[in-house]
Design an enzyme around this catalytic site. Sequence first.
Site, short mmCIF file in Angstrom:
data_model
loop_
_atom_site.label_atom_id
_atom_site.label_comp_id
_atom_site.label_asym_id
_atom_site.label_seq_id
_atom_site.Cartn_x
_atom_site.Cartn_y
_atom_site.Cartn_z
N LYS A 115 -22.81 11.01 -1.39
CA LYS A 115 -21.62 11.78 -1.77
C LYS A 115 -21.76 13.24 -1.35
O LYS A 115 -20.82 13.83 -0.83
CB LYS A 115 -21.35 11.66 -3.27
CG LYS A 115 -20.72 10.31 -3.58
CD LYS A 115 -20.51 10.07 -5.05
CE LYS A 115 -20.03 8.64 -5.27
NZ LYS A 115 -20.34 8.13 -6.59
N LYS A 121 -18.53 -0.66 4.75
CA LYS A 121 -18.43 -1.25 3.42
C LYS A 121 -17.04 -0.93 2.84
O LYS A 121 -16.57 0.21 2.94
CB LYS A 121 -19.50 -0.63 2.51
CG LYS A 121 -19.39 -1.05 1.04
CD LYS A 121 -20.25 -0.17 0.14
CE LYS A 121 -19.42 0.53 -0.92
NZ LYS A 121 -19.41 -0.03 -2.25
N LYS A 129 -13.12 2.29 -2.22
CA LYS A 129 -11.94 3.10 -2.55
C LYS A 129 -12.00 4.43 -1.83
O LYS A 129 -10.98 5.00 -1.46
CB LYS A 129 -11.91 3.39 -4.06
CG LYS A 129 -11.49 2.22 -4.90
CD LYS A 129 -11.76 2.55 -6.38
CE LYS A 129 -12.42 1.40 -7.09
NZ LYS A 129 -13.56 1.76 -7.91
P1 ADP Z 1 -15.88 1.76 -4.75
O1 ADP Z 1 -16.98 1.89 -3.74
O2 ADP Z 1 -14.69 1.12 -4.14
O3 ADP Z 1 -15.54 3.06 -5.44
P2 ADP Z 1 -17.16 1.05 -7.21
O4 ADP Z 1 -18.27 1.99 -6.93
O5 ADP Z 1 -16.20 1.41 -8.31
O6 ADP Z 1 -16.38 0.76 -5.86
O7 ADP Z 1 -17.77 -0.38 -7.50
C1 ADP Z 1 -17.46 -1.23 -8.57
C2 ADP Z 1 -18.27 -2.51 -8.42
O8 ADP Z 1 -17.86 -3.23 -7.24
C3 ADP Z 1 -19.77 -2.28 -8.24
O9 ADP Z 1 -20.51 -3.30 -8.87
C4 ADP Z 1 -19.96 -2.32 -6.77
O10 ADP Z 1 -21.28 -2.68 -6.40
C5 ADP Z 1 -18.95 -3.39 -6.36
N1 ADP Z 1 -18.49 -3.15 -5.00
C6 ADP Z 1 -17.76 -2.10 -4.56
N2 ADP Z 1 -17.48 -2.20 -3.25
C7 ADP Z 1 -18.07 -3.35 -2.84
C8 ADP Z 1 -18.14 -4.03 -1.58
N3 ADP Z 1 -17.55 -3.55 -0.49
N4 ADP Z 1 -18.84 -5.18 -1.53
C9 ADP Z 1 -19.43 -5.70 -2.63
N5 ADP Z 1 -19.39 -5.12 -3.84
C10 ADP Z 1 -18.72 -3.95 -3.96
#
Ligand code: ADP
Length: 322
Positions: free
Chosen positions: A110, A189, A192
Site C-alpha cells: 500500500k 489479482k 477492489k
Molecule cells: P480486496 O483486495 O478486493 O480489497 P479484501 O482485502 O477485502 O479484498 O479481501 C477480502 C477477502 O477476500 C480476503 O480473505 C481475501 O484474501 C479474499 N480475496 C480478495 N481478493 C481475492 C482474489 N483475487 N482471489 C482470492 N481471494 C481474494
Amino acid sequence: MRILSGIQPSGTLHIGNYFGMMKPAIELQARGECFYFIADYHSMTSLSDAASRRANSLNVALDFLACGLDPKTSVFYRQSDLPEVCELTWIIGTLTPMGLLERAHSYKDKTAKGISPNFGLFAYPVLMAADILLYDANLVPVGKDQKQHVEMTRDIAIKFNQTYGETFVIPESEIREETAAVPGLDGQKMSKSYGNTVEIFGDEKAVRKKIMSIVMDSRTPAEPKPDADKNLAIQLLKLVAPPAVAAEYEQRLRAGGLGYGDLKKALFEHYWNCFAPYRAKRAELAANMDYVEGVLRDGAARARNIGSGVLARARQACGLGR
Ligand code: ADP
Ligand code: TRP
C-alpha cells in the site's frame, strides 16, 4: 473447532472475494462453529466516507447472507459492535515488535502505491490478530494475501502466552490453492483497489460489457492455442461453470476454432447463471432490512458471550484491573 473470518466493507464485493473467502467460509459451516464479521474498523484504513461505510457494511451483510451464510448456525456480526476488540488490540500491540509490522506485505504494497501511511494502516495486522484471538478461533479461512497476517497473529499469540502465561488459542489459516488468487480482468489479482473486478451482484449490462472487453491476444480464431489453460477467460470460466463445461471450452480453444468473442460470451452466461439463485435471495433480503439488522444485533450479542470472557482472561493474565 471454531472458525473465524472477516471481510472489509471497503467497496463492492467481487468474485475474487467470493471464491477466495466467502465460498470456503460458507462451506466450512458444516465443519465447526463459525464466526464471520464485517470488518468496518479495518475499512477505516482505506475509506474515510461515513455514508459509504454504512452502506457498504449492509451490502456485505446482504451479499454474505444471500450467498449462504446461515445466521442460525454461524455468528455473523459487525466488528465495531464489539469495541472490546480495540482494547485487545492495545494489549497485544504492546508485545508486537515494530519489525514484524514493518515486514507486512500489505503495508509495504500500500505504501509503495503511494498511500500515505497512518498509524491505523501500520497497526492493521494487530487489529486483525485481536479479531482472531478475541474469539479463541482455531481456523481462519482467507485468500492467499492474508496468510501473512494470520502468521503474525500466531507470533503475537505465542509471545503473549510466553510472557503472561497460556491465554490465547494459536490459530491456523486455511487457504484453498485453486482459488488462492482469483485473477482480475487485467490479469492482476482481482481487487477492489485495482478497478479490475467482476462484482458478485453486478448490473447485467455493465458486467457483460466488462467481460466482453477483456483484452486478448491477436491470434485468429482458427489458430490452435497450446497455452489455453493460461487464458484469463478460461481461468474465470473454471470458477463459474461446471467443470466439464469449462474443460470443453479449454479443449476447443486449445484445438483452434473457438473465437475469443464466443468464449467471453460463454463466460458471461455462466457467471450470470452461477449467481442467479443468490441474486433472488439477495433481493428478498434487501426488502427486509429489519431482519438483516436483527441478524447483526443477535450476532453481536452471541459474539460478546465469547469475546468478553477471552478479554477478561487476557486482562487478568497481564495484570490489568483487580
Ligand atoms: P480486496 O483486495 O478486493 O480489497 P479484501 O482485502 O477485502 O479484498 O479481501 C477480502 C477477502 O477476500 C480476503 O480473505 C481475501 O484474501 C479474499 N480475496 C480478495 N481478493 C481475492 C482474489 N483475487 N482471489 C482470492 N481471494 C481474494
Ligand atoms: N484483513 C482481512 C482482509 O482484508 C479482513 C479481516 C479483518 C480478517 N480481520 C480479520 C480476516 C480476521 C480474517 C480474520 O481481507
